[in-house]
Design an enzyme around this catalytic site. Sequence first.
Site, PDB file in Angstrom:
ATOM      1  N   HIS A 246       0.864  -1.176   0.000  1.00 58.65           N
ATOM      2  CA  HIS A 246       0.000   0.000   0.000  1.00 58.65           C
ATOM      3  C   HIS A 246       0.899   1.224   0.000  1.00 58.65           C
ATOM      4  CE1 HIS A 246      -3.022   2.909   1.169  1.00 58.65           C
ATOM      5  NE2 HIS A 246      -3.962   1.999   1.060  1.00 58.65           N
ATOM      6  N   ARG A 266      -6.685  10.331  -0.185  1.00 60.56           N
ATOM      7  CA  ARG A 266      -6.529  10.773  -1.572  1.00 60.56           C
ATOM      8  C   ARG A 266      -7.881  10.846  -2.267  1.00 60.56           C
ATOM      9  NH1 ARG A 266      -3.190   6.488  -3.540  1.00 60.56           N
ATOM     10  NH2 ARG A 266      -3.359   5.596  -1.454  1.00 60.56           N
TER      11      ARG A 266
END
Lengths: 628, 251
Positions: A246, A266
């Site tokens: 990740h 994000r």
Amino acid sequence: MERHEYDVVVIGAGGAGLRAAIEARQQGKRTAIICKSLFGKAHTVMAEGGAAAAMGNVNSDDNWMVHFRDTMRGGKFLNNWRMAELHAKEAPDRVWELEEWGALFDRTKDGKISQRNFGGHEYPRLAHVGDRTGLELIRTLQQRVVALQQEDEREHGDPEAFIKVFAECTITRLLKDGDAIAGAFGYWRETGDFIVFDAPAVVLATGGIGKSYVVTSNSWEYTGDGHALAVLAGAKLINMEFIQFHPTGMVWPPSVRGILVTESVRGDGGVLRNSEGRRFMFDYVPDVFKDKYATTEEEGDRWYTDQANNRRPPELLPRDEVARAINSEVKAGRGSPQGGVFLDVSSRLPAAEIIKRLPSMHHQFKELADVDITQEPMQVGPTCHYIMGGVEVEADTGAASVPGLFAAGEVSGGMHGSNRLGGNSLSDLLVFGRRAGLGASAYVDGLATRPSAADVTDAKAEAVAPLERTGGENPYEVHHELQRTMNDLVGIIRKAGEISEALQVVEKLKERSKNTGSSGSRVYNPGWHLAIDLRNMLLVSECVARAALLREESRGGHTRDDFPVMSADWRQKLLVCSAAPDGSGVTVEEKVQPSMRGDLISLFERSELEKYLTEDELAEYDAAVKES
Amino acid sequence: MGYKAKFRVWRGEGGEGQLEDFTVEVNEGEVVLDVIHRLQATQVPDLAVRWNCKAGKCGSCSMEINGRPRLGCMTRMSTFEETETITVTPMRTFPVIKDLVCDVSFNYQKAREIPSFTPPKDVKPGEYRMQQIDVERSQEFRKCIECFMCNNVCHVIRDHDENKPAFAGPRFLMRIAELDMHPYDELDRKESAQEEHGLGYCNITKCCTEVCPEHIKITDNALIPMKERVVDRKYDPLVWLGSKIFKRSGV
Ligand SMILES: Cc1cc2nc3c(=O)[nH]c(=O)nc-3n(C[C@H](O)[C@H](O)[C@H](O)COP(=O)(O)OP(=O)(O)OC[C@H]3O[C@@H](n4cnc5c(N)ncnc54)[C@H](O)[C@@H]3O)c2cc1C
Ligand code: SF4
Ligand code: SF4
Ligand code: FES
């Protein structure tokens, strides 16, 4: 010794295990749920961002076909397409069903389930509750189990007549009668006493393998038990070389290194910058995605409010791309002071909005790193997060190659291909958890006789061995060396030489693990438990490394420095791992994937497929398009 | 940066045990759970402790640190003086299995005693419509990570095993409130909260709210409103009827 008889034994109480158990019980099967932690604490509880399901609540253009395409793209077309199809089609029903069981997702203005943006998903698609979606999911399933138990209490006078949870109980071996599954053997963590389950069907739902790496978002439970149990019982693992790093784990302070920073940061507008203040993701959009991502910051920013006329910002590329980009920036000397890059949401949203949308991130950084994310950027770097590889199963039923063995969730392989999209795991758990529960029930219905009870002498001896070697080596040290080795030599960027070196270390560690000893009694003894888990971590690490060495290309969660490009020939091939019942002789074989069904492949443009497929496959595509 | 800390940790099993002293290294940024893990890895490999997420999300690592119920993974070492001796003991309200690990089955038992979510039969999956503002009250309670520290600290059962059968504890009284405030729940839960789950034992000391790592306002937002409605209901059936009618039409 404690011995129980069940129809279906589900190993794992995360989303996949609970959904499988609920289904088996609803099919009238006597069902056991076994888990290593307390009930409700499985890894699923930690999931933050959401569950992907093309309900089309926020953008009505969304549907299963768009979700299917996104999933295949995210996995670089290596996915088992039948699984990707079932997943995209059934995820909405599985999410809606949770509402019937009491889940309270965040809402849209017209009162439907709200959906958020995530990397690789064309439309806002993730059903969520703030940034604690996994908690909502596991609690809802847990409460559904309780509801079924209350029903059984009313009808049969015993809440545990048809579904019972065995918490803090670890399975160390699957049992067989001839070729077929006959049950499972394990120990109670609390007492150290052994326990045997006699059952014709076992569903593995044990999650992942992250504890073989130092920097990971995964907890102590992720020792690859289910992967190892399956191989030891004669089943096969596929795609083990594909591990998702990740892009955004915490990097500081050292004690929390690897803990996840959700992609929702994000999805909700957060941007990545290097030490020069540049939004570097614009420099890393790979060719296959060039036409789908914004080329200027202005366009990327407009996309959050107007998706029809703008392309998404490159911060929302699939995870493998973002993780590699961060890795490169840090290597090029443009990292943040603590060795990551900056993830900033403070300059993008008002403080109150950040606290509302990302409460647990706000809390996590404030409490653990003295950082107020509404005021300053976070520092983040890649962390070992998820394994795409797992038990090879039949898409429709979750059945493994060993009769009576089923697998669902992170422990199964195929669905996500070489890279999983965020949010596609929680939905995967629900869709394939249910299918494995159905598959196991149907298998039990089809049996003429139950398997005979297996002998557990060997399983017992194996489990008790570390306690009998009280002078042996400290298992914590062996574990630590394995973690360093995998992190450094079979991490994000791989090379043949380093992988071979890792394999040599693993070989030595296997010898050392045979001499680990645990002091203390059998009562709740973590040192002993770890010594037992080492067998699984070493076996799984060997599979990962061997497959990684063979696959001479770069794709998704497997990047080879010495073979940096993606190869259409390799796309067709799966690497399949198997081993002897004692874990020795791990072999990896190539297997050709069946080509995609005509109606599914026709969902893509030829120009896109050209980037992935061989000439022969493109000819098949042309034929399929012509036919339809 | 690094220093040696003095730790005093409860060690024992089967109802017996004692505090044992350790000196153990501490590095910058660490939390109490890190230090316990270092003890495990270097000095006492069989030291029993529960944990999973290490980020305050799973509610496994509840313990008492210098007598206060805390999550080990969210308690920074920097909140203590370097010279201070840090005492770590298991939760007091539940029987100890070993070291820092308790038998918390009481909580799972109580969870099973609360009638489950009961939606109307005629609403199909996918047809649920709720406004954000209507789900927010219950959502606050669903943030609960089941660390059971509120039940641990509540004086009704903390040193009173005899009250346990009749009292669900703040965690599960709050669960009743959560269901009661769910826009689609059809059961009337107020009376049973009082009669069967022991709401009346609570004298709103707010100790539970103080220890909740999720900062859920258990007393103010769950327990007190429920107590008020129990009172309403007992004295004025019309108020109750009105509230139910309003609730349905709000669906
Ligand atoms: C921090 C974090 C955030 C994430 N966020 C998201 C997200 O937003 N969206 C998304 O889709 N995915 C997310 N993921 C991924 C997703 O949460 C996991 O892949 C998923 O929860 C795995 O579920 P599972 O049911 O397969 O297994 P788990 O939930 O991990 O459950 C495994 C179970 O198996 C049991 N078990 C294991 N071994 C044994 C054994 N030997 N004997 C008995 N029991 C055993 C364990 O005790 C546990 O109960 C996230 C992951 C992490 C770590
Ligand atoms: S407010 Fe009530 S439930 Fe909470 S600790 Fe006090 S008495 Fe117990
Ligand atoms: S309400 Fe708070 S203190 Fe009580 S169990 Fe839940 S999270 Fe823990
Ligand atoms: S380890 Fe999960 S809350 Fe502490």
